[in-house]
Enzyme design. Sequence first.
Site, mmCIF file in Angstrom:
data_model
loop_
_atom_site.group_PDB
_atom_site.id
_atom_site.type_symbol
_atom_site.label_atom_id
_atom_site.label_comp_id
_atom_site.label_asym_id
_atom_site.label_seq_id
_atom_site.Cartn_x
_atom_site.Cartn_y
_atom_site.Cartn_z
ATOM 1 N N ASN A 1 -0.341 7.391 2.767
ATOM 2 C CA ASN A 1 0.568 6.270 3.041
ATOM 3 C C ASN A 1 1.319 6.505 4.345
ATOM 4 O O ASN A 1 1.491 5.585 5.155
ATOM 5 C CB ASN A 1 1.581 6.103 1.910
ATOM 6 C CG ASN A 1 0.900 5.714 0.615
ATOM 7 O OD1 ASN A 1 -0.295 5.446 0.601
ATOM 8 N ND2 ASN A 1 1.643 5.693 -0.478
ATOM 9 N N GLU B 1 -0.825 5.688 7.320
ATOM 10 C CA GLU B 1 -0.951 4.246 7.585
ATOM 11 C C GLU B 1 0.316 3.715 8.250
ATOM 12 O O GLU B 1 0.254 2.944 9.215
ATOM 13 C CB GLU B 1 -1.194 3.494 6.259
ATOM 14 C CG GLU B 1 -2.567 3.780 5.659
ATOM 15 C CD GLU B 1 -2.588 3.678 4.132
ATOM 16 O OE1 GLU B 1 -1.804 2.894 3.559
ATOM 17 O OE2 GLU B 1 -3.387 4.413 3.512
ATOM 18 N N ASN C 1 -6.041 1.368 0.602
ATOM 19 C CA ASN C 1 -5.191 1.654 -0.557
ATOM 20 C C ASN C 1 -6.010 1.657 -1.845
ATOM 21 O O ASN C 1 -5.817 2.485 -2.728
ATOM 22 C CB ASN C 1 -4.098 0.584 -0.631
ATOM 23 C CG ASN C 1 -3.084 0.892 -1.702
ATOM 24 O OD1 ASN C 1 -2.669 2.037 -1.828
ATOM 25 N ND2 ASN C 1 -2.707 -0.103 -2.478
ATOM 26 N N ASP D 1 6.782 35.227 -32.684
ATOM 27 C CA ASP D 1 6.739 35.943 -33.957
ATOM 28 C C ASP D 1 5.733 37.076 -33.830
ATOM 29 O O ASP D 1 4.882 37.036 -32.955
ATOM 30 C CB ASP D 1 6.211 35.019 -35.062
ATOM 31 C CG ASP D 1 7.211 33.952 -35.427
ATOM 32 O OD1 ASP D 1 8.393 34.173 -35.181
ATOM 33 O OD2 ASP D 1 6.777 32.913 -35.955
ATOM 34 N N GLU E 1 3.921 2.891 -6.414
ATOM 35 C CA GLU E 1 4.404 2.467 -7.742
ATOM 36 C C GLU E 1 3.514 2.980 -8.876
ATOM 37 O O GLU E 1 3.948 3.089 -10.004
ATOM 38 C CB GLU E 1 4.570 0.939 -7.789
ATOM 39 C CG GLU E 1 3.286 0.109 -7.925
ATOM 40 C CD GLU E 1 2.460 0.091 -6.648
ATOM 41 O OE1 GLU E 1 3.035 0.303 -5.569
ATOM 42 O OE2 GLU E 1 1.240 -0.098 -6.724
ATOM 43 N N ASP F 1 12.842 27.535 -39.105
ATOM 44 C CA ASP F 1 12.601 27.714 -37.666
ATOM 45 C C ASP F 1 12.779 26.408 -36.899
ATOM 46 O O ASP F 1 12.874 26.402 -35.674
ATOM 47 C CB ASP F 1 11.164 28.212 -37.415
ATOM 48 C CG ASP F 1 10.974 29.647 -37.856
ATOM 49 O OD1 ASP F 1 11.956 30.401 -37.795
ATOM 50 O OD2 ASP F 1 9.856 30.009 -38.251
ATOM 51 N N ASP G 1 7.256 29.169 -37.741
ATOM 52 C CA ASP G 1 6.361 28.584 -38.734
ATOM 53 C C ASP G 1 7.081 28.002 -39.941
ATOM 54 O O ASP G 1 6.566 27.130 -40.614
ATOM 55 C CB ASP G 1 5.311 29.612 -39.181
ATOM 56 C CG ASP G 1 5.936 30.945 -39.550
ATOM 57 O OD1 ASP G 1 7.158 30.987 -39.751
ATOM 58 O OD2 ASP G 1 5.195 31.946 -39.644
ATOM 59 N N ALA H 1 0.823 -1.211 0.000
ATOM 60 C CA ALA H 1 0.000 0.000 0.000
ATOM 61 C C ALA H 1 0.855 1.258 0.000
ATOM 62 O O ALA H 1 0.510 2.251 -0.650
ATOM 63 C CB ALA H 1 -0.908 -0.008 1.222
HETATM 64 P P1 ATP Z 1 7.215 38.073 -38.404
HETATM 65 O O1 ATP Z 1 8.638 37.675 -38.471
HETATM 66 O O2 ATP Z 1 6.949 39.349 -37.733
HETATM 67 O O3 ATP Z 1 6.291 36.993 -37.925
HETATM 68 P P2 ATP Z 1 6.963 37.520 -41.121
HETATM 69 O O4 ATP Z 1 7.072 36.091 -40.766
HETATM 70 O O5 ATP Z 1 5.914 37.909 -42.100
HETATM 71 O O6 ATP Z 1 6.799 38.395 -39.864
HETATM 72 P P3 ATP Z 1 9.014 37.516 -42.930
HETATM 73 O O7 ATP Z 1 8.067 36.751 -43.748
HETATM 74 O O8 ATP Z 1 10.341 36.954 -42.607
HETATM 75 O O9 ATP Z 1 8.365 37.972 -41.606
HETATM 76 O O10 ATP Z 1 9.180 38.897 -43.645
HETATM 77 C C1 ATP Z 1 10.237 39.729 -43.333
HETATM 78 C C2 ATP Z 1 10.254 40.912 -44.255
HETATM 79 O O11 ATP Z 1 10.286 40.467 -45.611
HETATM 80 C C3 ATP Z 1 9.016 41.781 -44.153
HETATM 81 O O12 ATP Z 1 9.206 42.782 -43.195
HETATM 82 C C4 ATP Z 1 8.903 42.376 -45.521
HETATM 83 O O13 ATP Z 1 9.725 43.531 -45.603
HETATM 84 C C5 ATP Z 1 9.496 41.314 -46.426
HETATM 85 N N1 ATP Z 1 8.438 40.525 -47.045
HETATM 86 C C6 ATP Z 1 7.479 39.813 -46.437
HETATM 87 N N2 ATP Z 1 6.699 39.184 -47.311
HETATM 88 C C7 ATP Z 1 7.171 39.493 -48.537
HETATM 89 C C8 ATP Z 1 6.822 39.130 -49.859
HETATM 90 N N3 ATP Z 1 5.807 38.335 -50.106
HETATM 91 N N4 ATP Z 1 7.531 39.651 -50.852
HETATM 92 C C9 ATP Z 1 8.571 40.455 -50.627
HETATM 93 N N5 ATP Z 1 8.967 40.804 -49.409
HETATM 94 C C10 ATP Z 1 8.283 40.359 -48.362
#
Ligand code: ATP
Length: 857
Positions: free
Chosen positions: A666, A669, A694, A324, A282, A604, A600, A278
Site C-alpha cells: 500500500n 502505491e 489491490n 502439573d 480494512e 484448578d 485438571d 486500496a
Molecule cells: P500432581 O499434582 O503432581 O500432578 P496429582 O495431581 O496426582 O499430582 P494429587 O492428586 O493432588 O496430585 O495428589 C497429591 C498427594 O495426595 C499425592 O502425593 C499422594 O500422597 C496423595 N494421593 C494421591 N492419590 C491418592 C489416593 N488415591 N488416595 C490417597 N492419597 C492419594
Amino acid sequence: MNWHLLPLSEIEQLLNSSPKGLDSFTASELLLEYGKNQIEDQKKKTPFQMFLQQFTDFMIIVLIAAALISGILGDLIDTIIILAIIIINALIGFIQEFRAEKAMEALQNMVASTALVLREENPIEKPASDLVPGDVILLEAGNIIPADIRFLETYQIKVDESTLTGESHNVEKIAEKLTEGDYSLGDRLNMGFKGTFVTNGRALAYVVATGMNTELGRIAKMIQKDETATPLQKRLIAFGKRLSIVILIICTVIFIIGWLRGEAILIMLLTSISLAVAAIPEALPTLVTIALAFGARRLAKSNALIRKLPAVETLGSVTYICTDKTGTLTLNKMTVQETHEIQHTDSNSIFFPANILLTAMTLNNDVSIDKKGKWLGDSTEVALVQYAHDKNFKKNELEKTMPRVAELPFDSTRKCMTTLHQTGQGILVITKGAVDLLFSKLDEKQKKDIPEIEAKVNAMADKGYRVLGYAMKWLPSIPEKINMDTIESSLTLIGFAGMIDPPREEAKQAVAECKQAGIIPVMITGDHKLTAKAIAKQLGIFISEEDLILSGAELSALSETQFENIVEKIRVYARVNPEQKLKIVKALQDKNQFVAMTGDGVNDAPALKNADIGIAMGINGTEVSKEASHMILLDDNFATIVKAVKHGRRIFDNILKFIKYTMTSNSGEIWAIFLAPFLGLPIPLLAIHILWINLVTDGLPGLALVSEPSESNIMSRPPRSPKENIFAGGMAIHILWVGFLMGTVTLGIQAWSIHYNNSHWQTMAFTVLCLSQMGHVMAIRSERESIFKIGLLSNTPMLGALLLTVILQMMIIYTPFFNTIFKTQPLTLYELTITIAVSSIVFCAVELEKWAKRKWK
Ligand code: ATP
C-alpha cells in the site's frame, strides 16, 4: 413445568422414559422434534447478510458513487470494470469471512462437551448437543450439567450453581419430590440446571429440558458472548482507524494537486478514491482471524486444542509454564518399588494373621476390573492394588468378607482418603494418603515414632518415589456422622509404599527447549517436596543453586510481597493445594510475566481462567477445568505445550509478515501516485490498475505467507512481549522505505519511458509495481535468513500464488480483450526484460537489508 414438585413416577410417565433410559430410535426421533441441545447464537449473521456487509464500508460506498457518476458523465467501461472489481473484492471478503466463521465453528465443535447417557441400560458417551428430554444421564464430580435435569438417584452430589443463581456455596442435591410451594431456582434441590457444575459425588438424572428451553436458554440473551477480537485485532482496528485518516488526507492532497495541474477531474476523483480503498487495510482483522483459525487447526493436529482464539496469538509470549507433574511431566504409570511395614508389638494393633498392609492396599481404593481383566481407575491406586494382587491378595475376594460400608473420598486438599469396612470384629477404618499429612491424624502413642518413620519415608522420596501411607483403626459400629473429625483421627500407621512414576522421555528435551527459548518451566505438584525435587532434577527443571523449592505450607505463610520477591526464582512447588495455583499465577503476573498454567480438577478452574494461557488436560481433566481453559492438551503431555508455543510463535511471525507485506505494498502505491506530480510526471496508474493490484497482487501471495515454515531461531530467541507495538522493531521503517523504493522504481521506469517517447510507459509502470511486490513477498519470507538459504521451493502455496499472479498480469498485458479493458499495451521482449530487471531492485534491496541485519545485529 414444575418438575421439582412431581413424584418420579409421574415424571417417567410425562417423559415416556424409565431409569433404564431411552432407546436409540426414540432418542433420535425426539432429537428431530426438540432440536439440538444447544444455546443458539442470536447474533449470528446469514451468509447473505455477510455478503451485503462487504458493501457497507464507507470508502467502498464512496467509490461506487464516484464510479457511477463517472459512468453517467463519460467512461461507461471504466465504471463497469470498477463495479466488477468491487463485486469480486466483496466476494473474496465474503469468502474469507465465511471461512473464518466456519473455521471457528469447527474449532468449537472440536471442543464440544459430551455426556454419559443411559440408552437401554448401557452407558454411552454422546455429544451433549444430542441429549433429548427423557434421556437418563450419569453425572460425577467435575461434570458440567449438560441440560436441565431432575435427579433420580443421588450419592452425596453437590452442585455449584453460582453461574446461574450467583450463590457461591455448593448445593447438596436430593432425588425426592419437594412439598408444594414456591421455589426459586436455587431452592429446587431435586433439580440441576444446564451450565452449572458438579463439585462432589455422583448421580443419575432425567433430562427434562434441552437447548433454548432450559433456564440457561431463557436467559441466553443476557449472557455476554466471549470477546471475539484478539488483542492484535483490537490494535489493528484502532490503528486502521488512525491510518484511514492519514490516507484520506493524502488522497485528498493527491486529488487537489492533480486537479490544479489540469488532470481530468473525474479521473483524479476515481484515482484518489481507488487509492484510498486500496490503501486502507480494512480486511486485516478478518485475515488475522483466518490465520489464527488455520493455525488452531494445525495446533489440533499436534494435540493442542484451542478453545479461545486469542490463545493462538499469545502462545508465543509465554514466559513461565507452570505445569502439573503427574501425567504431564511423568508417564502416570506408577509401579510400587518398595513397601515398609511398621511392626506393632502392642497386641491391640495386630489385626489379622495375614499381612495387614497388603489387606489395606487391596481394600482402600476405587479401582475396578473390566470384562477383559484390565484394572480401571487412578494410576496410583491401580499400582497399589496390582502390587497386592501379585502377592495373592485378591480384591473381589476380600471385598466379600469385608465389604465397604462408607467412605470419605479422596480430595487433593486433604491428600488422603478413607474407607470403612464391615468385619466380624466391627468396623475397620482404613486411611491412605500422603504420609506427612497422616502424622497429625495418628494416635498419641505412635507420635513418638514419627521422626524415625519420617526418615524412612524421606529416604524413599529422595529417590523420586511417591510415598503413600496406610493407617487404620477399629470402631464398634458406623458413627452417625461420617466426617474428617470422627473418622480420620486416632489412627495407627501400619506401613507405607513407595512407587515410581518415570519422567516422560520427551519432557526432558522439551524442558531444555523451553529454557533456550527464554521460558521458565515450573513444576507444581501435590507430591512430597523430596519426590518433586528428585523428579525436577531428573528433568532439568531444578538445576542451579539459585533455584528454589517451596511447599504449600510455606507458601501460605508468606505475605503477598514476600512471595512476589521470590516468585521468579521458584522452580518447584510441592504439596500445594489447587487453590494456591491462583496465588502463583497472580504473583507472576504482578511481576509482568506471561503465564501458562495447567490444571485438571474442579479446583484448578480459577487459576486456569486467570492464567494468560490456561491449559486443561484432555485425558484426565474434568469438564469444568476444560471449560475454564484456553487450550486443551489432548495427550496431557508437557512436550505438547512447548510444541504449541513454537507453533504460536510461527503463526504470529507469519501474521506480522503478512501485515508487513500488505502495508508495504500500500505504501508503494501511495508513494508512486503522491510523488509523480512533484517530479513533473503524469499519474502513473489508473483507478482500475490500483484496484487490480489491490485485488490480485496484494491478496494471493499475502495469504500464502501464512503457510511459511518457522524461522530457524524460533526457539532460541526470547518471548515477545504481548504489549510490544508490532510496528516497533523496524517494521514501520521497513514499510516506509521499501514502499518508497517501490514508488521510485515505478516512477523511474515511467520517467525513462516517457523520456524516450515510449507510449507503453503506463503498462511498464503498472507491471513494475506489480512485480516489485512479488519480489518483496519472496524477500520477506524470512525475517533474517536469505531466501536462498531457506529455499525458493520451501513454501509451495507461495509458489502457486506467485505463478498465478504473474500469469494474470501477463494476461492483462498480452490479451487484446484485457488491453481494451485495462488500457494496457503488449510489451515488447526488450520492454518486458527491462521491466523485470527493474522490478528485481526491491527484492535485492530487501535481501541486502537482511544481510546487514545478519552481519551487524
Ligand atoms: P500432581 O499434582 O503432581 O500432578 P496429582 O495431581 O496426582 O499430582 P494429587 O492428586 O493432588 O496430585 O495428589 C497429591 C498427594 O495426595 C499425592 O502425593 C499422594 O500422597 C496423595 N494421593 C494421591 N492419590 C491418592 C489416593 N488415591 N488416595 C490417597 N492419597 C492419594
